[in-house]
Design an enzyme around this catalytic site. Structure first.
Site, short mmCIF file in Angstrom:
data_model
loop_
_atom_site.label_atom_id
_atom_site.label_comp_id
_atom_site.label_asym_id
_atom_site.label_seq_id
_atom_site.Cartn_x
_atom_site.Cartn_y
_atom_site.Cartn_z
N ASP A 67 0.86 -1.19 0.00
CA ASP A 67 0.00 0.00 0.00
C ASP A 67 0.89 1.23 0.00
OD1 ASP A 67 -1.95 2.12 0.83
OD2 ASP A 67 -3.24 0.39 1.20
N GLY B 65 -4.93 4.65 2.15
CA GLY B 65 -4.94 3.65 3.20
C GLY B 65 -4.33 4.15 4.50
N TYR C 147 -13.76 6.99 -13.31
CA TYR C 147 -13.52 5.86 -12.42
C TYR C 147 -14.11 4.58 -12.99
CZ TYR C 147 -14.23 2.72 -8.45
OH TYR C 147 -14.26 1.62 -7.63
N LYS D 107 -12.04 1.18 -14.07
CA LYS D 107 -12.25 -0.14 -13.48
C LYS D 107 -12.65 -1.16 -14.54
CE LYS D 107 -11.77 -0.92 -9.70
NZ LYS D 107 -10.52 -1.31 -8.99
N VAL E 163 -19.92 -1.65 -1.17
CA VAL E 163 -19.44 -2.36 0.01
C VAL E 163 -19.45 -1.42 1.22
CG1 VAL E 163 -17.61 -3.82 0.91
CG2 VAL E 163 -17.97 -3.65 -1.57
#
Length: 325
Positions: free
Chosen positions: A32, A37, A143, A147, A173
């Site tokens: 990462d 993150g 985006y 993807k 999610v």
């Protein structure tokens, strides 16, 4: 015991995967660059895994780390529709160049399989519901385009180089460790932390827009199934990961009120550019090929998530780990 690598391992989904894999006794390598993150997400497993602060585009550094790795879970991304519209160059670099570099490194290191975090945003604004994997894609935002391009790269590497790849199209999610202090954060993280603080949630649009919200445990289960399924059944394929149900944002607010104790009305703001109106998955292909079955319902996931935020008061105010809605 297998050897796994997780890119984006300090993010919301990546750290959740790391905790699960460590709990099962597997060897885990985390990568990462810590732009979105947070190492705090890994604090309970940091001493039980190998972590490297690297950008996945640094192939010279990443390739040696992948030697002997069985499966890579590629979660690294800048996962935000609004951010990709405001800064498409940075988003393109992380999401397309990063995925391409990761695939090259995995190929050169002899990795058996790459499981890719794809996105339901690839379907775009098609009015057809539920969304199934064979329907045409029509991405709207940069985006979503990025993807989807990653999916095509996964399929190409499976066909041209014989690498096993599986793409999982995540649908909205949510769950513990998803930060809420950024305009790019997941809508449920923002709703829940706001309501717990007795602050009115903001709905962009009229609230009728609906989503197939998917609790994090279901996503972890889908990744593990994708990592272990027979190659001749799944390699090069794309699968929806969701619950197969949809809830509007107004319905979601009404479900959260008794759980959080918040009773006031939400604030409405102008709809955001690039957001789609409705999203719901057909998960029959994942059921058939992967044996996937969501074990945590939306309402149970809400209760679990609210309980976690209630016990982790500072979580919402840490640097954000965002995910597109």
């Amino acid at each position: 015991m297998a050897r796994f690598c997780i890119t984006g391992s300090a993010g919301f989904i990546g750290s959740s995967l790391a905790r699960y894999l460590v709990s099962q006794g597997h060897e885990v390598i985390g990568i990462d660059n810590l732009i979105t993150g947070r190492l705090e997400n890994l604090q309970d497993v940091r001493d039980e895994m190998e972590f490297h602060c690297l950008d996945v585009r640094d192939r010279d550094s990443v390739t040696p780390l992948l030697k002997g790795v069985d499966v890579v879970f590629h979660e690294a991304a800048l996962p935000s529709v609004p951010k990709s519209i405001l800064d498409p160059v940075a988003s393109h670099g992380a999401n397309i160049e990063g995925t391409f570099a990761l695939l090259l490194a995995a190929r050169d290191a002899g990795v058996r399989r790459v499981v890719y975090a794809a996105s339901s945003s690839a379907y775009g604004e098609s009015p057809s519901l539920p969304k199934h994997e064979e329907m045409p894609t029509s991405p709207i935002s940069p985006y979503a385009v990025q993807k989807l391009a990653g999916e095509h790269y996964m399929q190409s590497f499976a066909r041209v180089y014989g690498m096993e790849t599986v793409s999982l199209r995540y649908f909205n999610v949510f769950g513990p460790y998803q930060a809420a202090d950024s305009p790019y954060s997941g809508v449920l993280a923002k709703f829940i932390t706001g309501m717990l603080a007795q602050t009115a949630p903001t709905i962009y649009g009229d609230g009728s827009q609906s989503r197939d919200f998917t609790y994090i445990d279901n996503v972890i289960a889908a990744n593990m199934l994708a990592a272990s399924a027979a190659a001749n059944s799944v390699s090069g394929k794309v699968y929806n990961v969701a619950c197969g149900q949809r809830y509007s944002l107004l319905e979601t607010c009404n479900l959260l009120m008794p759980i959080t104790g918040y009773q006031c009305q939400p604030i409405f703001a102008a709809a955001r550019n690039g957001d789609i109106q409705h999203s719901m998955a057909d998960i029959s292909k994942a059921r058939r090929d992967l044996g996937y079955e969501p074990s945590v319902s939306f309402e149970e996931g809400l209760r679990k998530t609210v309980a976690w935020y209630s016990q982790n008061d500072g979580a919402a105010n840490r640097p954000a780990v965002s995910i597109a809605i």
